[in-house]
Design a protein around this motif. Structure first.
Motif, PDB file in Angstrom:
ATOM      1  N   VAL A 248       0.859  -1.188   0.000  1.00 27.36           N
ATOM      2  CA  VAL A 248       0.000   0.000   0.000  1.00 27.36           C
ATOM      3  C   VAL A 248       0.894   1.235   0.000  1.00 27.36           C
ATOM      4  O   VAL A 248       1.791   1.361   0.841  1.00 27.36           O
ATOM      5  N   GLU A 249       0.639   2.123  -0.937  1.00 27.20           N
ATOM      6  CA  GLU A 249       1.411   3.361  -1.039  1.00 27.20           C
ATOM      7  C   GLU A 249       0.431   4.530  -1.124  1.00 27.20           C
ATOM      8  O   GLU A 249      -0.561   4.466  -1.842  1.00 27.20           O
ATOM      9  N   GLY A 250       0.741   5.609  -0.398  1.00 29.95           N
ATOM     10  CA  GLY A 250      -0.063   6.821  -0.471  1.00 29.95           C
ATOM     11  C   GLY A 250      -1.339   6.730   0.351  1.00 29.95           C
ATOM     12  O   GLY A 250      -1.854   5.648   0.630  1.00 29.95           O
ATOM     13  N   LEU A 251      -1.821   7.914   0.735  1.00 32.59           N
ATOM     14  CA  LEU A 251      -3.081   8.014   1.477  1.00 32.59           C
ATOM     15  C   LEU A 251      -4.004   9.051   0.859  1.00 32.59           C
ATOM     16  O   LEU A 251      -4.967   9.489   1.478  1.00 32.59           O
ATOM     17  N   GLY A 252      -3.675   9.469  -0.369  1.00 28.54           N
ATOM     18  CA  GLY A 252      -4.415  10.566  -0.986  1.00 28.54           C
ATOM     19  C   GLY A 252      -3.817  11.906  -0.604  1.00 28.54           C
ATOM     20  O   GLY A 252      -2.933  12.004   0.258  1.00 28.54           O
ATOM     21  N   GLY A 253      -4.281  12.964  -1.241  1.00 30.16           N
ATOM     22  CA  GLY A 253      -3.804  14.309  -0.931  1.00 30.16           C
ATOM     23  C   GLY A 253      -2.313  14.434  -1.113  1.00 30.16           C
ATOM     24  O   GLY A 253      -1.728  13.934  -2.089  1.00 30.16           O
ATOM     25  N   SER A 254      -1.653  15.082  -0.149  1.00 27.35           N
ATOM     26  CA  SER A 254      -0.212  15.317  -0.244  1.00 27.35           C
ATOM     27  C   SER A 254       0.605  14.044  -0.098  1.00 27.35           C
ATOM     28  O   SER A 254       1.811  14.037  -0.353  1.00 27.35           O
ATOM     29  N   TYR A 255      -0.034  12.950   0.307  1.00 30.04           N
ATOM     30  CA  TYR A 255       0.668  11.666   0.429  1.00 30.04           C
ATOM     31  C   TYR A 255       0.670  10.886  -0.881  1.00 30.04           C
ATOM     32  O   TYR A 255       1.266   9.814  -0.965  1.00 30.04           O
ATOM     33  N   GLY A 256       0.013  11.412  -1.892  1.00 27.58           N
ATOM     34  CA  GLY A 256      -0.040  10.750  -3.188  1.00 27.58           C
ATOM     35  C   GLY A 256      -1.253   9.840  -3.309  1.00 27.58           C
ATOM     36  O   GLY A 256      -1.873   9.461  -2.308  1.00 27.58           O
ATOM     37  N   THR A 257      -1.602   9.498  -4.538  1.00 27.47           N
ATOM     38  CA  THR A 257      -2.749   8.635  -4.798  1.00 27.47           C
ATOM     39  C   THR A 257      -2.630   7.326  -4.026  1.00 27.47           C
ATOM     40  O   THR A 257      -1.586   6.681  -4.031  1.00 27.47           O
ATOM     41  N   GLU A 258      -3.715   6.958  -3.370  1.00 27.17           N
ATOM     42  CA  GLU A 258      -3.720   5.707  -2.617  1.00 27.17           C
ATOM     43  C   GLU A 258      -3.767   4.527  -3.576  1.00 27.17           C
ATOM     44  O   GLU A 258      -4.591   4.482  -4.491  1.00 27.17           O
ATOM     45  N   ARG A 259      -2.873   3.572  -3.357  1.00 28.43           N
ATOM     46  CA  ARG A 259      -2.712   2.481  -4.317  1.00 28.43           C
ATOM     47  C   ARG A 259      -2.353   1.192  -3.575  1.00 28.43           C
ATOM     48  O   ARG A 259      -1.566   1.206  -2.631  1.00 28.43           O
ATOM     49  N   LEU A 260      -2.933   0.082  -4.017  1.00 25.14           N
ATOM     50  CA  LEU A 260      -2.551  -1.237  -3.527  1.00 25.14           C
ATOM     51  C   LEU A 260      -2.015  -2.051  -4.689  1.00 25.14           C
ATOM     52  O   LEU A 260      -2.691  -2.209  -5.709  1.00 25.14           O
ATOM     53  N   SER A 261      -0.819  -2.562  -4.541  1.00 26.32           N
ATOM     54  CA  SER A 261      -0.238  -3.478  -5.527  1.00 26.32           C
ATOM     55  C   SER A 261      -0.247  -4.889  -4.937  1.00 26.32           C
ATOM     56  O   SER A 261       0.302  -5.122  -3.856  1.00 26.32           O
ATOM     57  N   TYR A 262      -0.887  -5.801  -5.665  1.00 28.73           N
ATOM     58  CA  TYR A 262      -1.017  -7.181  -5.227  1.00 28.73           C
ATOM     59  C   TYR A 262      -0.118  -8.037  -6.116  1.00 28.73           C
ATOM     60  O   TYR A 262      -0.390  -8.242  -7.300  1.00 28.73           O
ATOM     61  N   TYR A 263       0.988  -8.502  -5.545  1.00 33.74           N
ATOM     62  CA  TYR A 263       1.948  -9.328  -6.273  1.00 33.74           C
ATOM     63  C   TYR A 263       1.739 -10.788  -5.856  1.00 33.74           C
ATOM     64  O   TYR A 263       2.069 -11.162  -4.719  1.00 33.74           O
ATOM     65  N   LYS A 264       1.186 -11.582  -6.757  1.00 32.61           N
ATOM     66  CA  LYS A 264       0.853 -12.969  -6.428  1.00 32.61           C
ATOM     67  C   LYS A 264       1.903 -13.912  -7.001  1.00 32.61           C
ATOM     68  O   LYS A 264       2.141 -13.934  -8.214  1.00 32.61           O
ATOM     69  N   MET A 265       2.504 -14.677  -6.113  1.00 28.95           N
ATOM     70  CA  MET A 265       3.549 -15.599  -6.540  1.00 28.95           C
ATOM     71  C   MET A 265       2.965 -16.715  -7.410  1.00 28.95           C
ATOM     72  O   MET A 265       1.910 -17.276  -7.098  1.00 28.95           O
ATOM     73  N   LEU A 266       3.643 -17.042  -8.501  1.00 29.70           N
ATOM     74  CA  LEU A 266       3.243 -18.151  -9.364  1.00 29.70           C
ATOM     75  C   LEU A 266       3.935 -19.444  -8.904  1.00 29.70           C
ATOM     76  O   LEU A 266       5.000 -19.379  -8.262  1.00 29.70           O
ATOM     77  N   PRO A 267       3.371 -20.611  -9.215  1.00 26.89           N
ATOM     78  CA  PRO A 267       4.003 -21.870  -8.786  1.00 26.89           C
ATOM     79  C   PRO A 267       5.446 -21.982  -9.244  1.00 26.89           C
ATOM     80  O   PRO A 267       6.299 -22.534  -8.537  1.00 26.89           O
ATOM     81  N   GLU A 268       5.723 -21.448 -10.445  1.00 27.46           N
ATOM     82  CA  GLU A 268       7.101 -21.515 -10.967  1.00 27.46           C
ATOM     83  C   GLU A 268       7.942 -20.336 -10.492  1.00 27.46           C
ATOM     84  O   GLU A 268       9.111 -20.198 -10.882  1.00 27.46           O
ATOM     85  N   MET A 269       7.350 -19.479  -9.653  1.00 23.01           N
ATOM     86  CA  MET A 269       7.996 -18.268  -9.135  1.00 23.01           C
ATOM     87  C   MET A 269       8.330 -17.341 -10.297  1.00 23.01           C
ATOM     88  O   MET A 269       7.565 -17.237 -11.238  1.00 23.01           O
ATOM     89  N   GLY A 270       9.430 -16.645 -10.254  1.00 25.13           N
ATOM     90  CA  GLY A 270       9.711 -15.661 -11.293  1.00 25.13           C
ATOM     91  C   GLY A 270       8.846 -14.427 -11.106  1.00 25.13           C
ATOM     92  O   GLY A 270       8.304 -14.193 -10.023  1.00 25.13           O
ATOM     93  N   PRO A 271       8.685 -13.587 -12.161  1.00 22.69           N
ATOM     94  CA  PRO A 271       7.869 -12.372 -12.035  1.00 22.69           C
ATOM     95  C   PRO A 271       6.449 -12.723 -11.583  1.00 22.69           C
ATOM     96  O   PRO A 271       5.816 -13.627 -12.143  1.00 22.69           O
ATOM     97  N   PRO A 272       5.930 -12.043 -10.569  1.00 23.16           N
ATOM     98  CA  PRO A 272       4.610 -12.396 -10.036  1.00 23.16           C
ATOM     99  C   PRO A 272       3.484 -11.882 -10.917  1.00 23.16           C
ATOM    100  O   PRO A 272       3.655 -10.951 -11.716  1.00 23.16           O
TER     101      PRO A 272
END
Length: 325
Positions: A248-272
């Motif tokens: 989670v990055e940012g809270l809106g306003g001066s903290y920047g746009t609130e954003r959630l990045s969900y990185y899901k591991m694959l069975p073979e791993m590598g880039p999620p």
């Protein structure tokens, strides 16, 4: 619900804005009567006072919002519950865990609700992250890395937050309690507290930076830093699970746009596999916090989030850090 606002500064006004029909602000109070009158005019409220006891004893309100300096949060909350009134108190709820004990004792078995303003739990990115940890197969939370800071401003060292008698401490008790509370929300209770608070830049008797390592019995941990020498407002809360990372990055306003990045591991791993959620439509956390409090009052059910017990546990952690100062 007839609501009283005690403390008509920035946060008191935000809390008032979050109260929508059929609820109403029925009374306002501030030691600066002009602030109280100004808010009363905005919300069309006829009861205005500079004495919180007068407001609480007036019979006009069922719930009070306490948005005052830290050192008065617990005394006013205690007075309110002693008079049978529910409370939403700003974080951290008091300047020590000891101050909260008589409040907790007073409300035991009464049905009275005391909500403490950990509104970050209601931010959409954090709510979504919590949902993902319960609904998706992300595995156990292994550790958390959290950073929270603001840029400061000219004269910051002369404000009330820089006076330990008024604030109870510096950055660790200010923004730090939010990161502590969020860490407890995602990981549960911690058995070990390490870290320290320091003053690097501002000429004041409280800390401008806090560094915390909260550990569970099995050594899973939350690594947290809070700072008012960040120079640019920022918020970052990363949850590392066995099969995914939630950032989670940012809270809106001066903290920047609130954003959630969900990185899901694959069975073979590598880039999620990556899904990004953005929430640009502003902060509804104050309104959601109020509505959840009213719902608990009406239903008689316990508060789901941000209870006085949560504040008590967060303050105990803060105190362990301050013992090392």
């Amino acid at each position: 619900m007839r609501v009283g606002i005690i403390g008509c500064g920035l946060i008191g006004n935000k809390r008032a804005e979050a109260i929508c029909l059929p609820h109403q602000v029925a009374a306002v109070c501030d030691v600066c009567i002009e602030k109280a009158r100004k808010l009363a005019e905005t919300v069309k409220c006829g009861f205005v006072t500079d004495d919180y006891k007068e407001l609480i004893e007036s019979g006009n309100v069922e719930l009070v919002v306490v948005a005052v300096l830290n050192y008065m949060l617990a005394p006013i909350t205690l007075y309110a519950v002693q008079h049978g009134i529910h409370v939403i108190a700003e974080k951290p709820g008091g300047i020590s865990s000891r101050e909260l004990e008589p409040i907790m004792e007073t409300i035991k078995g009464t049905g009275l609700k005391v909500k403490v303003g950990f509104n970050h739990r209601y931010h959409p990115a954090l709510l979504k992250a919590k949902e993902l940890t319960t609904l998706e197969d992300v595995g156990k939370v292994m550790f958390i890395r959290g950073r929270y800071g603001h840029g400061g401003r000219v004269g910051y060292h002369s404000e009330w937050r820089a006076d330990s008698k008024l604030s109870g401490g510096g950055e660790t008790i200010d923004q730090g309690v939010h990161l502590i509370d969020l860490s407890r929300w995602f990981m549960g209770e911690f058995t070990e507290v390490e870290g320290f608070a320091a003053t690097y830049f501002w000429d004041m008797d409280v800390d401008d930076n806090g560094f915390l390592c909260l550990k569970k019995q099995d050594k899973r941990a939350a690594w947290l830093q809070v700072s008012c020498t960040e120079w640019k407002n920022m918020f970052s809360f990363e949850i590392y699970c066995e099969k995914a990372k939630l950032a989670v990055e940012g809270l809106g306003g001066s903290y920047g746009t609130e954003r959630l990045s969900y990185y899901k591991m694959l069975p073979e791993m590598g880039p999620p596999e990556t899904v990004i959620y953005e929430y640009p439509r502003g902060d509804q956390s104050w309104k959601m916090e109020f509505e959840e409090t009213v719902s608990a009052i009406v239903s008689g059910e316990p508060l789901q989030m941000g209870s006085i017990q949560d504040a008590y546990e967060a303050l105990k952690i803060v105190e362990k850090i301050y013992e090392r100062r």
